[in-house]
Design a protein around this motif. Structure first.
Motif, PDB file in Angstrom:
ATOM      1  N   GLY A   2       0.793  -1.223   0.000  1.00  0.00           N
ATOM      2  CA  GLY A   2       0.000   0.000   0.000  1.00  0.00           C
ATOM      3  C   GLY A   2       0.822   1.268   0.000  1.00  0.00           C
ATOM      4  N   SER A   3       2.158   1.132   0.004  1.00  0.00           N
ATOM      5  CA  SER A   3       3.022   2.304  -0.029  1.00  0.00           C
ATOM      6  C   SER A   3       4.023   2.118  -1.167  1.00  0.00           C
ATOM      7  N   ALA A   4       4.223   3.163  -1.959  1.00  0.00           N
ATOM      8  CA  ALA A   4       5.146   3.075  -3.085  1.00  0.00           C
ATOM      9  C   ALA A   4       5.751   4.440  -3.345  1.00  0.00           C
ATOM     10  N   SER A   5       6.841   4.436  -4.067  1.00  0.00           N
ATOM     11  CA  SER A   5       7.466   5.713  -4.416  1.00  0.00           C
ATOM     12  C   SER A   5       6.765   6.304  -5.639  1.00  0.00           C
ATOM     13  N   ALA A   6       6.804   7.613  -5.727  1.00  0.00           N
ATOM     14  CA  ALA A   6       6.239   8.291  -6.892  1.00  0.00           C
ATOM     15  C   ALA A   6       7.002   7.876  -8.151  1.00  0.00           C
ATOM     16  N   ARG A   7       8.284   7.652  -8.023  1.00  0.00           N
ATOM     17  CA  ARG A   7       9.096   7.218  -9.172  1.00  0.00           C
ATOM     18  C   ARG A   7       8.548   5.911  -9.747  1.00  0.00           C
ATOM     19  N   GLU A   8       8.226   4.955  -8.892  1.00  0.00           N
ATOM     20  CA  GLU A   8       7.659   3.681  -9.358  1.00  0.00           C
ATOM     21  C   GLU A   8       6.310   3.897 -10.030  1.00  0.00           C
ATOM     22  N   PHE A   9       5.477   4.722  -9.413  1.00  0.00           N
ATOM     23  CA  PHE A   9       4.139   4.959  -9.957  1.00  0.00           C
ATOM     24  C   PHE A   9       4.219   5.642 -11.321  1.00  0.00           C
ATOM     25  N   VAL A  10       5.081   6.644 -11.452  1.00  0.00           N
ATOM     26  CA  VAL A  10       5.237   7.352 -12.721  1.00  0.00           C
ATOM     27  C   VAL A  10       5.772   6.402 -13.790  1.00  0.00           C
ATOM     28  N   ALA A  11       6.755   5.598 -13.442  1.00  0.00           N
ATOM     29  CA  ALA A  11       7.291   4.626 -14.407  1.00  0.00           C
ATOM     30  C   ALA A  11       6.198   3.649 -14.840  1.00  0.00           C
ATOM     31  N   TRP A  12       5.355   3.248 -13.904  1.00  0.00           N
ATOM     32  CA  TRP A  12       4.257   2.309 -14.197  1.00  0.00           C
ATOM     33  C   TRP A  12       3.270   2.905 -15.191  1.00  0.00           C
ATOM     34  N   TYR A  13       2.782   4.129 -14.931  1.00  0.00           N
ATOM     35  CA  TYR A  13       1.772   4.663 -15.847  1.00  0.00           C
ATOM     36  C   TYR A  13       2.376   5.157 -17.157  1.00  0.00           C
ATOM     37  N   ALA A  44      -1.077  13.145  -8.543  1.00  0.00           N
ATOM     38  CA  ALA A  44      -2.446  13.509  -8.161  1.00  0.00           C
ATOM     39  C   ALA A  44      -3.331  13.682  -9.394  1.00  0.00           C
ATOM     40  N   ARG A  45      -2.777  14.305 -10.426  1.00  0.00           N
ATOM     41  CA  ARG A  45      -3.535  14.519 -11.663  1.00  0.00           C
ATOM     42  C   ARG A  45      -3.928  13.182 -12.289  1.00  0.00           C
ATOM     43  N   ILE A  46      -2.988  12.277 -12.383  1.00  0.00           N
ATOM     44  CA  ILE A  46      -3.270  10.964 -12.982  1.00  0.00           C
ATOM     45  C   ILE A  46      -4.305  10.208 -12.150  1.00  0.00           C
ATOM     46  N   LEU A  47      -4.183  10.262 -10.827  1.00  0.00           N
ATOM     47  CA  LEU A  47      -5.108   9.519  -9.956  1.00  0.00           C
ATOM     48  C   LEU A  47      -6.525  10.078  -9.974  1.00  0.00           C
ATOM     49  N   THR A  48      -6.688  11.348 -10.288  1.00  0.00           N
ATOM     50  CA  THR A  48      -8.022  11.952 -10.232  1.00  0.00           C
ATOM     51  C   THR A  48      -8.609  12.251 -11.610  1.00  0.00           C
ATOM     52  N   CYS A  49      -7.818  12.139 -12.637  1.00  0.00           N
ATOM     53  CA  CYS A  49      -8.271  12.477 -13.988  1.00  0.00           C
ATOM     54  C   CYS A  49      -9.281  11.447 -14.501  1.00  0.00           C
ATOM     55  N   ASP A  50     -10.240  11.909 -15.251  1.00  0.00           N
ATOM     56  CA  ASP A  50     -11.231  11.041 -15.871  1.00  0.00           C
ATOM     57  C   ASP A  50     -10.514  10.076 -16.824  1.00  0.00           C
ATOM     58  N   PRO A  51     -10.734   8.757 -16.673  1.00  0.00           N
ATOM     59  CA  PRO A  51     -10.071   7.791 -17.554  1.00  0.00           C
ATOM     60  C   PRO A  51     -10.345   8.028 -19.045  1.00  0.00           C
ATOM     61  N   GLN A  52     -11.497   8.577 -19.383  1.00  0.00           N
ATOM     62  CA  GLN A  52     -11.764   8.881 -20.790  1.00  0.00           C
ATOM     63  C   GLN A  52     -10.820   9.967 -21.304  1.00  0.00           C
ATOM     64  N   THR A  53     -10.485  10.905 -20.436  1.00  0.00           N
ATOM     65  CA  THR A  53      -9.508  11.935 -20.802  1.00  0.00           C
ATOM     66  C   THR A  53      -8.124  11.311 -20.930  1.00  0.00           C
ATOM     67  N   LEU A  54      -7.771  10.441 -19.999  1.00  0.00           N
ATOM     68  CA  LEU A  54      -6.465   9.771 -20.054  1.00  0.00           C
ATOM     69  C   LEU A  54      -6.338   8.896 -21.296  1.00  0.00           C
ATOM     70  N   ALA A  55      -7.444   8.340 -21.766  1.00  0.00           N
ATOM     71  CA  ALA A  55      -7.416   7.467 -22.945  1.00  0.00           C
ATOM     72  C   ALA A  55      -6.928   8.217 -24.187  1.00  0.00           C
ATOM     73  N   ARG A  56      -7.045   9.532 -24.179  1.00  0.00           N
ATOM     74  CA  ARG A  56      -6.593  10.342 -25.320  1.00  0.00           C
ATOM     75  C   ARG A  56      -5.111  10.719 -25.213  1.00  0.00           C
ATOM     76  N   THR A  57      -4.447  10.171 -24.204  1.00  0.00           N
ATOM     77  CA  THR A  57      -3.022  10.452 -24.011  1.00  0.00           C
ATOM     78  C   THR A  57      -2.226   9.196 -24.348  1.00  0.00           C
ATOM     79  N   ASP A  58      -0.927   9.254 -24.117  1.00  0.00           N
ATOM     80  CA  ASP A  58      -0.085   8.087 -24.382  1.00  0.00           C
ATOM     81  C   ASP A  58       0.158   7.250 -23.124  1.00  0.00           C
ATOM     82  N   ILE A  59      -0.740   7.331 -22.144  1.00  0.00           N
ATOM     83  CA  ILE A  59      -0.608   6.543 -20.922  1.00  0.00           C
ATOM     84  C   ILE A  59      -0.596   5.047 -21.275  1.00  0.00           C
TER      85      ILE A  59
END
Length: 183
Positions: A2-13, A44-59
């Motif tokens: 339940g705890s992770a570094s931001a670096r890991e999370f950013v690399a993941w997405y 924070a932006r990635i975690l709260t952003c609408d997935p439909q909006t994220l779908a238009r990105t290169d995530i």
């Protein structure tokens, strides 16, 4: 768990190959991010952003799928120093205020008075103006929230087999011998 570094999370997405096997538990309504730099705002932006909006990105596809099923409704960003010392930049802070269905919440009592910024660079003044603007808004019911807290540090991560809570402490700014403000 339940705890992770931001670096890991950013690399993941972002789909970094070294992070392809990582998984993040997004089954809780609240996430706490320690630190208030640009990376914290992006998380924070990635975690709260609408997935439909994220779908238009290169995530990354695996991240989009996980975020589509996410239960996260609130991200609390803890900054150990005050708003004048926050490490994020104005454009990243401003972008948070444009997210559909997301309110940026700032406690007015956490902000320095704008009249006390004499001698402060224009970029810092702009950040403070944005923070005051967010503090003046009334959060809407049913929206996701990004909550910016200042002068707060995590002092304990609680839970036996997984994170169940984070204990925070209020910091106080002091000026060190080199005239820098530290918490």
């Amino acid at each position: 768990v339940g705890s992770a570094s931001a670096r890991e999370f950013v690399a993941w997405y972002n789909g970094h190959p070294d992070a392809s096997g990582l998984q993040f538990d997004l089954s809780h309504e609240r996430v706490v991010v320690a630190g208030n730099g640009n990376v914290a705002l992006d998380v924070a932006r990635i975690l709260t952003c609408d997935p439909q909006t994220l779908a238009r990105t290169d995530i990354a596809d695996h991240a989009l799928s996980a975020l589509g099923a996410s239960k996260v409704r609130e991200v609390v960003i803890l900054g150990r120093r005050g708003p004048l010392q926050a490490a994020f930049n104005s454009p990243e802070l401003e972008e948070l205020g444009t997210l559909d269905g997301v309110d940026v919440v700032v406690e007015r009592t956490d902000l320095a008075d704008l009249t006390q910024t004499r001698g402060t660079d224009l970029a810092t003044v702009r950040k403070l103006e944005l923070l005051h603007e967010y503090a003046s808004r009334t959060p809407r019911a049913g929206t996701r929230k990004i909550i910016l807290r200042f002068l707060q540090s995590p002092v304990a991560v609680l839970g036996s087999s997984r994170v169940s809570a984070v204990r925070v402490a209020r910091n106080q700014l002091i000026q060190d011998a080199s005239e820098r403000w530290v918490a």
